[in-house]
Each structure stands twice: as structure tokens, then as C-alpha cells.
Design a protein around this motif. Structure first.
Motif, PDB file in Angstrom:
ATOM      1  N   UNK A  68       0.823  -1.210   0.000  1.00  0.00           N
ATOM      2  CA  UNK A  68       0.000   0.000   0.000  1.00  0.00           C
ATOM      3  C   UNK A  68       0.859   1.263   0.000  1.00  0.00           C
ATOM      4  N   UNK A  69       2.028   1.209   0.612  1.00  0.00           N
ATOM      5  CA  UNK A  69       2.943   2.359   0.581  1.00  0.00           C
ATOM      6  C   UNK A  69       3.414   2.620  -0.853  1.00  0.00           C
ATOM      7  N   UNK A  76       0.782   9.711  -5.382  1.00  0.00           N
ATOM      8  CA  UNK A  76       1.460  11.003  -5.198  1.00  0.00           C
ATOM      9  C   UNK A  76       2.194  11.419  -6.470  1.00  0.00           C
ATOM     10  N   UNK A  77       2.810  10.456  -7.154  1.00  0.00           N
ATOM     11  CA  UNK A  77       3.518  10.759  -8.403  1.00  0.00           C
ATOM     12  C   UNK A  77       2.549  11.287  -9.452  1.00  0.00           C
ATOM     13  N   UNK A  96      -5.582   0.708   6.028  1.00  0.00           N
ATOM     14  CA  UNK A  96      -5.059   0.553   4.666  1.00  0.00           C
ATOM     15  C   UNK A  96      -5.396   1.797   3.836  1.00  0.00           C
ATOM     16  N   UNK A  97      -6.614   2.284   4.011  1.00  0.00           N
ATOM     17  CA  UNK A  97      -7.010   3.498   3.282  1.00  0.00           C
ATOM     18  C   UNK A  97      -6.220   4.705   3.777  1.00  0.00           C
ATOM     19  N   UNK A 102      -1.600   8.721   2.560  1.00  0.00           N
ATOM     20  CA  UNK A 102      -0.361   9.387   2.945  1.00  0.00           C
ATOM     21  C   UNK A 102       0.259  10.144   1.775  1.00  0.00           C
ATOM     22  N   UNK A 103       0.041   9.655   0.550  1.00  0.00           N
ATOM     23  CA  UNK A 103       0.580  10.338  -0.626  1.00  0.00           C
ATOM     24  C   UNK A 103      -0.253  11.542  -1.023  1.00  0.00           C
TER      25      UNK A 103
END
Length: 193
Positions: A68-69, A76-77, A96-97, A102-103
Motif C-alpha cells: 500500500x505504501x 502522489x507521483x 489501509x485506506x 499518505x501520498x
């Protein structure tokens, strides 16, 4: 169909749910109509995760976190590049969501769901996928519905595929994520993936 309103308008969509709900099919159609970049979450699994699931063993949080990271980094990209991401990813638990967010904090979740029996039959008829039907029960046990502070919609996939896509697009439009094109495919009663 319920949608939790929030601002600002999300740019990225995560099509979530247990295995067999048609996440990839629906995400592909949504990406075609936004338009957006389709991101198949399964392709980000490390081989160890795929091997574990293929052996009938459910993934735990330690298995899912790096997966997930990496998906969060991909979102994010895309965000930095100004693209819309449409991600097919189970996203079963709130944590998980949160890892996905985080991005990019503002994500819209399309939660595809239906009864266990319906999905069990679908999965038993599916050929060539690494996720065996035996893991469906563990996914239902792991699943945590969207919470009130999470932007998203829940759609029953017993409906025909075109209805699921139309309802998904309507929910996205309700939060300001309008289709930018009619898409290459006509979404109507005769549409099939």
C-alpha cells in the motif's frame, strides 16, 4: 447510494472491495471516462505476497503495508504530474485506506460490494487469477466499511456492470469530479467490459 460530501474536490479514485467484485473492470471504465490513469493495485504486490495468496494464505498487515505504501507513492507521483489516478485496490481496512492517503489526502473511494454467496460463485468461475476463492471469507472478515469522515460511495455489484459504472460516475460528479470526456466506450445497457 450514499455519498459523504467533503472538500476540496478529490482528483484520485480508489475502487475498493473484496475479491470478485469487479474492481479492475469498473476502475478501467471510470478511468476511460474521466479520463484518468488506470493503476492496477495487484501489479504492485511483491512476489512474496502473490505466492502467499496463491498458496491460500491470507495477507496480514505486515504484508500489506509495503504494498500500500508503494501504491500511495504512485498516487502522489500522478498527483504531482497533474494526472487523475483511478486505482483498483481492495483497501479493506481503514488503516489501509489511511496508508493510501499518505501520498494524497483527498481520495474518493468507490466501495463495490454484494453478498458473500454471489462473490463466492463468481470467484469459483474465474480462471487464471492468483487469489483463490478460499480467501474470500478472510477478506469479508477483514473488511471495514467506509467511515463517516471518508469520502466515498457504496455500490452493490449485483447490478449489471453498466449500472455500477454509471452510479460510480454519478457519485464522482456529485463531489465535483466530472467526466472530462464521454469516453471511448458507450456506457449503456449493452455495454460489457
Amino acid at each position: 447510494m450514499t455519498t459523504t460530501p467533503r472538500t476540496p474536490t478529490p482528483r484520485h479514485v480508489v475502487v475498493m472491495g473484496v475479491s470478485g467484485t469487479g474492481k479492475s473492470t469498473v476502475a478501467d471504465a471510470i478511468a476511460d471516462h474521466l479520463p484518468g490513469m488506470l493503476v492496477e493495485g495487484d501489479s504492485f504486490h511483491p512476489q512474496a505476497n502473490i505466492d502467499k495468496m496463491a498458496a491460500g494464505e491470507p495477507l496480514d498487515d505486515d504484508d500489506r503495508r509495503p504494498w500500500l505504501k508503494s501504491l500511495s507513492a504512485e498516487i502522489a507521483r500522478l498527483d504531482v504530474e497533474g494526472q487523475t489516478g483511478v486505482i483498483a485496490c481492495s483497501s479493506l481496512k481503514r488503516i489501509y485506506r489511511d496508508w493510501l492517503r499518505e501520498g494524497v489526502e483527498e481520495l474518493f473511494f468507490v466501495h463495490l460490494h454484494t453478498d458473500y454467496e454471489v462473490l463466492d460463485q463468481r470467484m469459483s468461475e474465474r480462471k487464471g487469477h492468483f487469489m483463490p476463492p478460499s480467501l474470500l471469507k478472510s477478506q469479508f472478515e477483514t473488511l471495514e466499511p467506509l467511515q463517516d469522515d471518508e469520502l466515498g460511495v457504496k455500490i452493490d455489484v449485483r447490478n449489471p456492470p453498466y449500472e455500477v459504472v454509471v452510479r460510480s460516475l454519478a457519485a464522482l460528479a456529485s463531489v465535483g469530479l466530472q467526466p472530462q470526456t464521454q469516453g471511448e466506450r458507450d456506457i449503456g445497457p449493452t455495454w460489457r467490459p
